[in-house]
Design an enzyme around this catalytic site. Structure first.
Site, PDB file in Angstrom:
ATOM      1  N   THR A  20      -6.755  10.800  -0.126  1.00  0.00           N
ATOM      2  CA  THR A  20      -6.930  11.749  -1.229  1.00  0.00           C
ATOM      3  C   THR A  20      -6.074  11.362  -2.424  1.00  0.00           C
ATOM      4  OG1 THR A  20      -5.165  13.150  -0.341  1.00  0.00           O
ATOM      5  CG2 THR A  20      -7.447  13.626   0.353  1.00  0.00           C
TER       6      THR A  20
ATOM      7  N   GLU B 118       6.545   4.610   7.118  1.00  0.00           N
ATOM      8  CA  GLU B 118       6.068   5.805   6.418  1.00  0.00           C
ATOM      9  C   GLU B 118       6.901   7.027   6.794  1.00  0.00           C
ATOM     10  OE1 GLU B 118       1.393   4.543   5.811  1.00  0.00           O
ATOM     11  OE2 GLU B 118       1.966   5.710   7.574  1.00  0.00           O
TER      12      GLU B 118
ATOM     13  N   ASN C 214       0.018  10.350   5.931  1.00  0.00           N
ATOM     14  CA  ASN C 214      -1.211   9.984   6.624  1.00  0.00           C
ATOM     15  C   ASN C 214      -2.287  11.055   6.535  1.00  0.00           C
ATOM     16  OD1 ASN C 214      -0.902   7.256   8.115  1.00  0.00           O
ATOM     17  ND2 ASN C 214       1.078   8.249   8.333  1.00  0.00           N
TER      18      ASN C 214
ATOM     19  N   THR D  28       0.870  -1.185   0.000  1.00  0.00           N
ATOM     20  CA  THR D  28       0.000   0.000   0.000  1.00  0.00           C
ATOM     21  C   THR D  28       0.906   1.235   0.000  1.00  0.00           C
ATOM     22  OG1 THR D  28      -0.258  -0.261   2.394  1.00  0.00           O
ATOM     23  CG2 THR D  28      -2.043  -1.059   1.010  1.00  0.00           C
TER      24      THR D  28
ATOM     25  N   THR E 227       2.047  -8.591  11.636  1.00  0.00           N
ATOM     26  CA  THR E 227       2.179  -7.298  10.992  1.00  0.00           C
ATOM     27  C   THR E 227       0.918  -7.060  10.205  1.00  0.00           C
ATOM     28  OG1 THR E 227       3.527  -5.937   9.553  1.00  0.00           O
ATOM     29  CG2 THR E 227       3.290  -8.243   8.947  1.00  0.00           C
TER      30      THR E 227
ATOM     31  N   LYS F 178       3.903  -6.849   4.071  1.00  0.00           N
ATOM     32  CA  LYS F 178       3.665  -5.456   3.737  1.00  0.00           C
ATOM     33  C   LYS F 178       3.278  -4.717   5.025  1.00  0.00           C
ATOM     34  CE  LYS F 178       0.322  -3.461   3.227  1.00  0.00           C
ATOM     35  NZ  LYS F 178      -0.428  -2.522   4.138  1.00  0.00           N
TER      36      LYS F 178
END
Length: 405
Positions: free
Chosen positions: A405, A276, A400, A152, A189, A178
């Site tokens: 969007t 991230e 995040n 993702t 995870t 992932k």
């Protein structure tokens, strides 16, 4: 028998085939749907999220795994199918029914897994329409594509293999995972799938996975959040032809446990490195505890502290934030004068205050590294534990903030 050796590239596992397609679950042209096929007679162990709002595929996978060993795993990204109620369960059943009908197996032999945005209806039509392409594309060397297909917000796939010798047979363990955010698994995870061609009895397979998860995925955190969709699966096909492993006290079982654990640790560390917006890979080691639980309490308090994580991003040796985190970890009767703290090889605190040998220049040099070790000695026992985490950057907030969007 010889111990496991890790491989740089994912190795095929006898009895396992995979296929990956772009079904258009959320974004056109992006690989987002994976089918994993296990040979008849394969055994399966799995652990799932402890989040009370667990996703529809988690409910269904748990239910079906209790009734039958799976032949197929259907994995989609782009949509979590979580917070979707009875309609979400119906959608998960519809997708797996399409696989079962096309493959000629029972519905109960297909397990669903989803990851992505929470609270939106699963787009069933593009998933079911892609099933024929998935079945046609199944291949033993499909791991690399599948590793990309389950991503993702990940920036790169996480794959790992290990091989070992048991009774003159070469045994392979391969896994993919992932996850880059909403990552403090209380089980595994966000999604992880492992397979081995070893023949393993079900009780031992369950134990192998629990032990591997405990020392790998249970020791990582990017942001302290636990996903609604977490799942970790271990399949054993028996294609290697070894004598079935039944006892966890045998040398062969120990070697296989080591291999599964090594693969899980590599995958778990890979998730943190790809956290991230992460710019730092941080090892938090706590020793000198009375037991492992208090060591983990200190380690995770440090790993979850936004103040510590932002200081790490800034390469700011703000050691007071570390002391504050240790002090609020809930350790009863902690003697702060017995505690010492290091950044890499730099002693920054001891005796309840800044170390006499410490300098800001040395601390700044340690914090400037990409890989940082925060080592805490509680000075009260023999226990030790290690967790892995990352920093908080501007990009973490941006990713995040813009996730939907």
């Amino acid at each position: 028998m010889t111990g496991p050796e890790l491989a740089d590239a994912p190795l095929p596992v006898g009895g396992i085939r995979l296929a990956t397609v772009a079904a258009g679950v959320r974004y056109p042209g992006r690989p987002d749907l994976v089918l994993l096929e296990a040979a008849p007679g394969s055994r399966c162990a799995a652990v799932f999220t402890r989040n009370a709002f667990c996703a529809a595929p988690v409910h269904l996978a748990r239910e079906r795994l209790a009734a039958a060993a799976p032949r197929y795993l259907l994995i989609n990204t782009g949509n979590a199918n979580a917070g979707t109620g009875a309609a979400g369960l119906a959608d998960a059943r519809a997708c797996t029914a399409a696989v079962a009908e096309a493959a000629g197996v029972r519905d109960a032999e297909v397990l669903p897994f989803s990851t992505g945005v929470i609270g939106e209806a699963l787009p069933v039509a593009p998933i079911t329409a892609a099933v024929p392409r998935l079945l046609e594309g199944l291949a033993a060397d499909g791991w690399a594509d599948a590793g990309r297909g389950i991503m993702t917000t990940d920036t790169r796939p996480k794959l790992c293999s290990a091989q070992l010798d048991i009774g003159g047979r070469t045994i392979t363990v391969t896994g993919m995972a992932k996850g880059a955010g909403m990552l403090r698994p209380d089980m595994a995870t966000m999604l992880a799938f492992l397979a081995t061609d070893a023949a393993v009895a079900q009780p031992l397979l369950d134990e192998l996975l629990r032990e591997a998860v405990e020392r790998s995925f249970h020791r990582i955190s990017v942001d302290g959040d636990t996903s609604t969709n977490d799942a970790c699966v271990l399949l054993a096909t028996g294609a290697a032809g070894n004598e079935e492993l039944t006892a966890n006290d045998s040398e062969a079982a120990r070697l296989l446990a080591e291999a599964v654990g090594d693969v899980c640790v590599q995958l778990a560390r890979g998730l943190v490195r790809d956290g991230e917006g992460a710019s730092k890979f941080v090892t938090v080691s706590v020793e000198g505890g009375r037991d492992g639980a208090e060591c983990l309490a200190v380690a995770f308090t440090i790993a979850h502290s936004p103040l510590v994580k932002t200081a790490l991003f800034a390469s700011d040796p703000n050691w007071g934030r570390l002391l504050a985190a240790i002090g609020r970890a809930g350790i009863a009767d902690l003697d702060v004068e017995a505690v010492s703290v290091r950044l890499n090889d730099v002693l920054i605190a001891e005796g309840g205050c800044r170390a006499a040998s410490y300098s800001e220049e040395a601390g700044a040099a340690a914090m400037a590294a990409t890989d940082i070790r925060i080592a805490v000695d509680l000075g009260r026992g023999e226990a030790s534990e290690t967790v892995w985490t990352s920093d908080f950057s501007y990009d973490y907030v941006r990713i995040n903030a813009e996730y939907r969007t």
